[in-house]
Design a protein around this motif. Structure first.
Motif, PDB file in Angstrom:
ATOM      1  N   LEU A 169      59.647  82.077   7.877  1.00  0.00           N
ATOM      2  CA  LEU A 169      60.385  81.723   6.668  1.00  0.00           C
ATOM      3  C   LEU A 169      61.790  82.287   6.679  1.00  0.00           C
ATOM      4  O   LEU A 169      62.750  81.620   6.298  1.00  0.00           O
ATOM      5  N   LEU A 223      54.114  84.402   9.094  1.00  0.00           N
ATOM      6  CA  LEU A 223      54.853  83.500   8.219  1.00  0.00           C
ATOM      7  C   LEU A 223      56.210  84.077   7.835  1.00  0.00           C
ATOM      8  O   LEU A 223      57.167  83.335   7.652  1.00  0.00           O
ATOM      9  N   ILE A 224      56.274  85.376   7.726  1.00  0.00           N
ATOM     10  CA  ILE A 224      57.493  85.983   7.206  1.00  0.00           C
ATOM     11  C   ILE A 224      58.701  85.745   8.125  1.00  0.00           C
ATOM     12  O   ILE A 224      59.724  85.248   7.669  1.00  0.00           O
ATOM     13  N   SER A 277      51.147  87.905   8.905  1.00  0.00           N
ATOM     14  CA  SER A 277      52.539  88.322   8.944  1.00  0.00           C
ATOM     15  C   SER A 277      53.426  87.332   9.687  1.00  0.00           C
ATOM     16  O   SER A 277      54.636  87.410   9.624  1.00  0.00           O
TER      17      SER A 277
END
Lengths: 89, 231
Positions: free
Chosen positions: B133, B129-130, B127
């Protein structure tokens, strides 16, 4: 992985969506995604999402550039030194 | 600065080689040792460019890199019995080189710092990465995904390397091992002494961070015009 023909459709009922695809991006590009279902899901998304497809192409291109950085060769004097070293083993 | 034991000489007394595998001190054992040495020599020669490249990235100076490789080869031979699988020679000797660097580096170094992975990284997961990003500026994503900007081909190798150098050490090492040296995730995991899942996590986070660093490099190099950033 074929280029998507349609305009971006980031998610349909069978699609994993962009965020899930991005989670798999590097493992797929590095050949480390070994689960056939995940590969199929990822490729399905890529076939339908132009944005992710383009991004994957760019990442693949960057991978190629990164591999080019590995082109450095050891100097001959080091090769000779290591050979001499190993003769003494 | 990385300081090798004794430049130009085998840093290990040759007499110690006799302790590597005493059971080989038979006629048959001598033959086995000769075969092992031949295989070892071939394996080292096949990896010498990659070893030098890795050493140079770590110590930055050619003379130091050569010393580090020579010491690594010596240590590898002395520890040849710890090589469980000859097919995994590369990650095995890469790890020896990295460990040799760390042990010497902590005494004195010309690089800014080598922070322990545990000190700087949360490898917990998917999670992460979210938010990373979602924190990226839209202008970056538009630029990155736009084939017309031809980013990858316009950036010079030096600029890409400079962007990699901006990354935290654990991500930098992982990307270099996987994308530059061509190691598999499990091989990189062996070199760095972490689970393969950590490599996968670091690749996602590291490559995302690399994109940001490339964006900065491209801006600094004038590859991005103002109007491109305002689209």
């Amino acid at each position: 992985m074929s280029r998507p023909e349609d305009p971006p459709t980031h998610r349909d009922h069978d699609d994993i969506g962009c965020l899930a695809a991005i989670e798999m991006f590097y493992a797929y590009l590095d050949g480390e995604l070994d689960d056939s279902v995940s590969i199929a899901d990822f490729e399905h998304h890529m076939a339908h999402c132009r944005s992710c497809f383009t991004r994957a192409e760019m990442e693949g291109l960057l991978n190629e550039r990164l591999r080019e950085l590995a082109g450095r060769r050891a100097p001959d004097r080091l090769k000779s030194r290591v050979r001499d070293l190993m003769k003494r083993f | 600065m990385y300081r090798p034991a004794k430049r130009g000489r085998c840093p290990v007394p040759l007499g110690r080689l006799a302790t590597v595998a005493p059971e080989r001190a038979t006629i048959r054992g001598m033959t086995e040792r000769t075969a092992t040495r031949r295989d070892f020599t071939q394996a080292v020669e096949a990896q010498i460019d990659a070893l030098y490249g890795l050493a140079l990235r770590l110590v930055r100076k050619t003379a130091d890199a050569e010393d580090l490789v020579a010491e690594t080869v010596t240590k590898a031979w002395l520890g040849i019995d710890t090589l469980d699988d000859p097919n995994r020679f590369r990650p095995w000797i890469f790890r020896i080189l990295r460990n040799q660097f760390i042990s010497e580096y902590r005494k004195a170094s010309s690089r800014p710092r080598l922070v322990s992975i545990d000190e700087q990284e949360d490898d917990t997961g998917e999670s992460d990465l979210i938010p990373l990003l979602s924190g990226q500026p839209d202008e970056f994503l538009q630029w990155w995904a736009n084939p017309e900007t031809d980013v990858a081909n316009r950036l010079l190798g030096e600029q890409i390397m400079a962007a990699i150098d901006e990354l935290p050490e654990s991500f930098r090492e992982t990307i270099l091992l996987v994308n530059v040296d061509g190691l598999g995730y499990d091989e990189a995991a062996k070199v760095l002494g972490v689970p393969p899942g950590t490599i996968r996590s670091r690749m996602k986070r590291g490559r995302t961070l690399l994109q940001k660093a490339l964006w900065i490099q491209a801006k600094d190099a004038g590859l991005i015009r103002d109007q491109e950033t305002k689209k």
